[in-house]
Design an enzyme around this catalytic site. Structure first.
Site, PDB file in Angstrom:
ATOM      1  N   GLY A  69       0.796  -1.223   0.000  1.00  7.95           N
ATOM      2  CA  GLY A  69       0.000   0.000   0.000  1.00  7.95           C
ATOM      3  C   GLY A  69       0.824   1.266   0.000  1.00  7.95           C
ATOM      4  O   GLY A  69       0.498   2.230  -0.697  1.00  7.95           O
ATOM      5  N   THR A  70       1.904   1.296   0.780  1.00  7.78           N
ATOM      6  CA  THR A  70       2.719   2.510   0.865  1.00  7.78           C
ATOM      7  C   THR A  70       3.346   2.838  -0.478  1.00  7.78           C
ATOM      8  O   THR A  70       3.216   3.957  -0.987  1.00  7.78           O
ATOM      9  CB  THR A  70       3.802   2.347   1.948  1.00  7.78           C
ATOM     10  OG1 THR A  70       3.180   2.343   3.239  1.00  7.78           O
ATOM     11  CG2 THR A  70       4.805   3.493   1.890  1.00  7.78           C
ATOM     12  N   GLN A 179      -7.995  -0.157   3.072  1.00  5.26           N
ATOM     13  CA  GLN A 179      -8.830  -0.673   4.155  1.00  5.26           C
ATOM     14  C   GLN A 179     -10.219  -1.112   3.695  1.00  5.26           C
ATOM     15  O   GLN A 179     -10.919  -1.801   4.435  1.00  5.26           O
ATOM     16  CB  GLN A 179      -8.970   0.376   5.263  1.00  5.26           C
ATOM     17  CG  GLN A 179      -7.731   0.559   6.107  1.00  5.26           C
ATOM     18  CD  GLN A 179      -7.388  -0.672   6.939  1.00  5.26           C
ATOM     19  OE1 GLN A 179      -8.218  -1.547   7.160  1.00  5.26           O
ATOM     20  NE2 GLN A 179      -6.151  -0.739   7.414  1.00  5.26           N
ATOM     21  N   SER A 199      -3.846  -3.391  -1.041  1.00  7.47           N
ATOM     22  CA  SER A 199      -2.726  -4.113  -0.445  1.00  7.47           C
ATOM     23  C   SER A 199      -3.135  -5.535  -0.120  1.00  7.47           C
ATOM     24  O   SER A 199      -4.266  -5.791   0.311  1.00  7.47           O
ATOM     25  CB  SER A 199      -2.252  -3.393   0.827  1.00  7.47           C
ATOM     26  OG  SER A 199      -1.184  -4.083   1.433  1.00  7.47           O
ATOM     27  N   SER A 200      -2.207  -6.462  -0.277  1.00  9.12           N
ATOM     28  CA  SER A 200      -2.481  -7.886  -0.099  1.00  9.12           C
ATOM     29  C   SER A 200      -2.654  -8.288   1.360  1.00  9.12           C
ATOM     30  O   SER A 200      -3.571  -9.036   1.694  1.00  9.12           O
ATOM     31  CB  SER A 200      -1.335  -8.698  -0.725  1.00  9.12           C
ATOM     32  OG  SER A 200      -1.335 -10.032  -0.288  1.00  9.12           O
ATOM     33  N   HIS A 201      -1.779  -7.803   2.244  1.00 18.30           N
ATOM     34  CA  HIS A 201      -1.773  -8.340   3.605  1.00 18.30           C
ATOM     35  C   HIS A 201      -2.955  -7.857   4.445  1.00 18.30           C
ATOM     36  O   HIS A 201      -3.145  -8.315   5.576  1.00 18.30           O
ATOM     37  CB  HIS A 201      -0.447  -8.033   4.315  1.00 18.30           C
ATOM     38  CG  HIS A 201      -0.306  -6.622   4.790  1.00 18.30           C
ATOM     39  ND1 HIS A 201      -0.452  -6.270   6.114  1.00 18.30           N
ATOM     40  CD2 HIS A 201      -0.007  -5.490   4.129  1.00 18.30           C
ATOM     41  CE1 HIS A 201      -0.246  -4.971   6.254  1.00 18.30           C
ATOM     42  NE2 HIS A 201       0.021  -4.480   5.065  1.00 18.30           N
ATOM     43  N   THR A 237      12.020  -6.667 -10.686  1.00 19.16           N
ATOM     44  CA  THR A 237      11.465  -7.987 -10.940  1.00 19.16           C
ATOM     45  C   THR A 237      10.295  -8.255 -10.007  1.00 19.16           C
ATOM     46  O   THR A 237      10.403  -8.053  -8.800  1.00 19.16           O
ATOM     47  CB  THR A 237      12.552  -9.064 -10.724  1.00 19.16           C
ATOM     48  OG1 THR A 237      13.657  -8.788 -11.593  1.00 19.16           O
ATOM     49  CG2 THR A 237      12.013 -10.448 -11.005  1.00 19.16           C
ATOM     50  N   CYS A 322       1.578   1.676  11.080  1.00 22.94           N
ATOM     51  CA  CYS A 322       2.622   2.440  10.395  1.00 22.94           C
ATOM     52  C   CYS A 322       3.083   3.633  11.223  1.00 22.94           C
ATOM     53  O   CYS A 322       4.063   4.274  10.888  1.00 22.94           O
ATOM     54  CB  CYS A 322       2.108   2.935   9.043  1.00 22.94           C
ATOM     55  SG  CYS A 322       1.716   1.604   7.896  1.00 22.94           S
TER      56      CYS A 322
END
Length: 382
Positions: A69-70, A179, A199-201, A237, A322
């Site tokens: 996300g960042t 979120q 974001s994935s996590h 990559t 964060c």
């Protein structure tokens, strides 16, 4: 252990873990390589991009993978600014409640004299009004970046109204969906939003991977570092295994009735706080994402309460992960407070589809014990 910090991060789904291991073990080739190992990895990458695009009801060409996300927020903003056909210094509108990746990046760009920026303040419910946006627009305004759901308070912003207004004025719009993605299903193809970060996590995938949805990828100016990765918009990559695990988790979480369960859990939690007379005041409004419930205690510091809940094996938070280690009161919480001192007593519970009503009952029981013990100590020591 009862985990109530899902807004910070989530556990990986078993399916995501399985595909992550399988690809790292058997299909580890560089997706940009021309040999069979690379071709097979690229096939998996292409399929993962299609799965993420399907969550947006978009085309695969609209999706760019990032490391989270960042980076996604910074990359989206930089890409949009770079793609504006003007030599004049652009004016950017944002809010005081944005994630630190956006807030401090915009401050940095302004300090470097690359942009002018206006940060809007939320009203007493933490919302930005369409009138505020209209009032802030200047002839030089080229970009607006306003998040959909705030990760510290759960407050939702009126992105439908904002995006419609900006589209009419030909002003680019970026929104941080980190979120809300996987919790609030939104057909972004029906909204004129130029870039969206996810974001994935936050949705049970691995850390250090995410994505940007770009509405019009063909008009974007490539990254200044010449690269053939991610359609020329992001160098480096790609981690095919993490991306595939992200895609699997996104597909799965979009198949679950997450929002309805979250709504019921939040309602039950708030109702139990009131019934059991727990001295925690919920700050959430009806127009907020039900996964997050911020509370103000009567007179106990938030960080102390966090440690008390942790003693009973309950994980909560005092705000964004964060921002841990920073003593400042979260910027997003300030509009909701009667005075700044209240912010020191702020704690956040964040739920998921994994949260059970039995866990809520335990949290309420533990809360009663904590506050009873603190009250007894206060009376004993005057």
């Amino acid at each position: 252990m009862i985990y109530c910090d899902y807004a910070a991060t989530t556990p990986m789904l078993d399916e995501a873990m399985d595909i992550y291991s399988e690809i790292n073990r058997s299909y580890f080739g560089n997706a940009s390589s021309l040999h069979d190992f690379g071709t097979k990895a690229n096939d998996y990458l292409r399929h993962a991009r299609e799965l993420i695009a399907h969550c947006f009801r978009a085309k695969s060409e609209n999706i760019i993978f990032t490391n989270g996300g960042t980076e996604g927020n910074i990359l989206a903003i930089n890409t949009l600014l770079r793609s504006i056909p003007t030599k004049d210094k652009p004016h950017v509108i944002s809010t005081m409640m944005e994630h630190s990746s956006i807030y401090y990046h915009l401050l940095s760009l302004e300090k470097e004299n690359q942009i002018d920026v206006t940060f809007l303040e939320g009203n007493k419910e933490g919302h930005i009004t369409i009138e505020q946006v209209i009032h802030a627009i200047k002839p030089s305004t080229k970009l607006v970046t306003i998040q959909y759901v705030n990760g510290e308070t759960g407050v939702k912003q009126p992105i439908e109204e904002i995006s419609a207004l900006l589209s009419k004025k030909n002003i680019l719009f970026h929104s941080d969906f980190v979120q809300s993605f996987g919790k609030i299903h939104t057909d972004v193809t029906q909204l004129p939003i130029d870039a969206i970060t996810v974001s994935s996590h936050k949705i049970y995938g691995p850390k250090s991977v995410g994505a940007i949805y770009f509405r019009n990828p063909h008009v974007l100016v490539h990254h200044p570092i010449e690269t053939n990765h991610e359609f020329g918009l992001r160098p480096g990559t790609v981690d095919v295994a993490a991306i595939c695990a992200f895609a699997v988790s996104a597909k799965r979480i979009h198949e679950i009735a997450v929002y309805e369960h979250l709504y019921q859990v939040r309602a039950y939690f708030i109702n139990q706080l009131k019934q059991k007379e727990i001295p925690l005041l919920p700050l959430c409004s009806k127009n907020s994402c039900p996964s997050i419930v911020g509370c103000i205690s009567n007179e106990i510091q938030g960080d102390y309460l966090l440690l008390e809940y942790n003693r009973f094996n309950i994980a909560i938070s005092t705000g964004s992960a964060c921002a841990l280690g920073q003593q400042e009161i979260p910027r997003a919480v300030l509009p909701l407070l009667d005075n700044e001192e209240d912010g020191k007593r702020y704690i956040r519970f964040s739920f998921s589809h994994l949260t059970t009503f039995e866990e809520i009952d335990t949290i309420i029981m533990v809360s009663a014990k904590i506050f009873q013990r603190l009250e007894e100590a206060r009376l004993a020591y005057g």
